[in-house]
Design a protein around this motif. Structure first.
Motif, PDB file in Angstrom:
ATOM      1  N   CYS A 142      44.388  24.771  42.769  1.00  8.78           N
ATOM      2  CA  CYS A 142      44.435  23.793  43.876  1.00  8.78           C
ATOM      3  C   CYS A 142      45.626  24.044  44.790  1.00  8.78           C
ATOM      4  O   CYS A 142      45.527  23.882  46.011  1.00  8.78           O
ATOM      5  N   GLN A 143      46.748  24.432  44.210  1.00  4.56           N
ATOM      6  CA  GLN A 143      47.970  24.635  44.980  1.00  4.56           C
ATOM      7  C   GLN A 143      48.009  25.994  45.678  1.00  4.56           C
ATOM      8  O   GLN A 143      48.835  26.218  46.552  1.00  4.56           O
ATOM      9  N   SER A 144      47.110  26.880  45.290  1.00  4.90           N
ATOM     10  CA  SER A 144      47.095  28.214  45.904  1.00  4.90           C
ATOM     11  C   SER A 144      46.377  28.177  47.246  1.00  4.90           C
ATOM     12  O   SER A 144      45.769  27.171  47.611  1.00  4.90           O
ATOM     13  N   GLN A 145      46.466  29.271  47.946  1.00  2.67           N
ATOM     14  CA  GLN A 145      45.696  29.464  49.177  1.00  2.67           C
ATOM     15  C   GLN A 145      44.776  30.659  48.986  1.00  2.67           C
ATOM     16  O   GLN A 145      44.640  31.506  49.856  1.00  2.67           O
ATOM     17  N   PHE A 146      44.144  30.684  47.824  1.00  2.59           N
ATOM     18  CA  PHE A 146      43.304  31.806  47.428  1.00  2.59           C
ATOM     19  C   PHE A 146      41.835  31.429  47.577  1.00  2.59           C
ATOM     20  O   PHE A 146      41.405  30.402  47.070  1.00  2.59           O
ATOM     21  N   ASP A 147      41.082  32.259  48.273  1.00  4.57           N
ATOM     22  CA  ASP A 147      39.636  32.076  48.390  1.00  4.57           C
ATOM     23  C   ASP A 147      38.967  33.295  47.763  1.00  4.57           C
ATOM     24  O   ASP A 147      39.013  34.390  48.325  1.00  4.57           O
ATOM     25  N   PRO A 148      38.349  33.108  46.591  1.00  2.00           N
ATOM     26  CA  PRO A 148      37.765  34.261  45.890  1.00  2.00           C
ATOM     27  C   PRO A 148      36.605  34.917  46.632  1.00  2.00           C
ATOM     28  O   PRO A 148      36.222  36.029  46.299  1.00  2.00           O
ATOM     29  N   ASP A 149      36.080  34.250  47.645  1.00  2.00           N
ATOM     30  CA  ASP A 149      34.957  34.807  48.390  1.00  2.00           C
ATOM     31  C   ASP A 149      35.378  35.595  49.622  1.00  2.00           C
ATOM     32  O   ASP A 149      34.587  36.368  50.151  1.00  2.00           O
ATOM     33  N   THR A 150      36.602  35.405  50.093  1.00  2.00           N
ATOM     34  CA  THR A 150      36.988  36.066  51.342  1.00  2.00           C
ATOM     35  C   THR A 150      38.198  36.990  51.222  1.00  2.00           C
ATOM     36  O   THR A 150      38.493  37.714  52.166  1.00  2.00           O
ATOM     37  N   TRP A 151      38.884  36.974  50.089  1.00  2.00           N
ATOM     38  CA  TRP A 151      40.076  37.819  49.984  1.00  2.00           C
ATOM     39  C   TRP A 151      39.687  39.288  50.033  1.00  2.00           C
ATOM     40  O   TRP A 151      38.580  39.666  49.662  1.00  2.00           O
ATOM     41  N   GLN A 152      40.596  40.112  50.512  1.00  2.00           N
ATOM     42  CA  GLN A 152      40.337  41.542  50.667  1.00  2.00           C
ATOM     43  C   GLN A 152      41.447  42.338  49.982  1.00  2.00           C
ATOM     44  O   GLN A 152      42.370  42.836  50.629  1.00  2.00           O
ATOM     45  N   PRO A 153      41.343  42.493  48.669  1.00  2.00           N
ATOM     46  CA  PRO A 153      42.426  43.168  47.947  1.00  2.00           C
ATOM     47  C   PRO A 153      42.617  44.617  48.366  1.00  2.00           C
ATOM     48  O   PRO A 153      43.728  45.144  48.274  1.00  2.00           O
ATOM     49  N   GLU A 154      41.558  45.251  48.845  1.00  2.00           N
ATOM     50  CA  GLU A 154      41.696  46.654  49.241  1.00  2.00           C
ATOM     51  C   GLU A 154      42.684  46.825  50.397  1.00  2.00           C
ATOM     52  O   GLU A 154      43.201  47.927  50.606  1.00  2.00           O
TER      53      GLU A 154
END
Length: 173
Positions: A142-154
């Motif tokens: 909840c406290q993160s700003q992480f979206d597992p559907d849109t992040w681009q680790p590459e």
């Protein structure tokens, strides 16, 4: 990826069936993507970078990268690296709780419930389990700003792991 249990119940065959089902469904719906994680490329990055940490995580746990299916499946192990959660059933449940906090999705809730069932059937894990751990993982999400559907680790593999965690506001575990 979850490590198999050493005791009576071994979820590995069911896990593989589940992963194969994900691949079949995404192929049928046109949502599968080419391989994203090139383990040799990640191994060639400097120590301490996010990409090298990803490769080290896979090597340490003796698991191959996910290279088939949807983007989210292929990037699953990167979330382990970002959060610091391991691959045993309790850590997998915590990872799902984190993902629920980051972005509420039914799939994460179902995976988390399935992992709780595995934990419940195995006394060694049950003795280590606590609802407080899951709640803390959920709060981290909840406290993160992480979206597992849109992040681009590459695009982030070359950066230090701590910097990538800072980008997504993922506090140390």
């Amino acid at each position: 990826m979850m490590q198999p249990l050493a005791d009576t119940s071994n979820p590995t065959p069911n896990l593989q069936k589940f992963l194969d089902l994900i691949d079949r469904v995404t192929a049928a719906t046109g949502k599968d993507v080419p391989a994203i994680v090139n383990i040799e490329q990640l191994r060639s990055l400097p120590p301490g970078t996010f990409g090298r940490s990803w490769a080290d995580f896979l090597d340490t746990h003796q698991i191959p990268p996910f290279t088939t299916g949807p983007r989210r499946k292929q990037l699953h192990d990167g979330v382990h690296v970002l959060t610091g959660y391991g691959t045993d059933p309790i850590n997998e449940a915590e990872l799902q709780a984190f993902l629920l906090g980051a972005k509420l999705q039914l799939a994460n809730m179902l995976l988390g419930l399935g992992l709780l069932r595995v934990i419940h059937r195995n006394l060694n894990y049950l003795q280590q389990f606590s609802w407080d751990r899951l709640w803390r993982a959920y709060q981290r999400g909840c406290q993160s700003q992480f979206d597992p559907d849109t992040w681009q680790p590459e695009l982030l593999w070359h950066l230090p792991l701590a910097e990538v965690q800072k980008i997504f506001v993922i506090t140390p575990n």
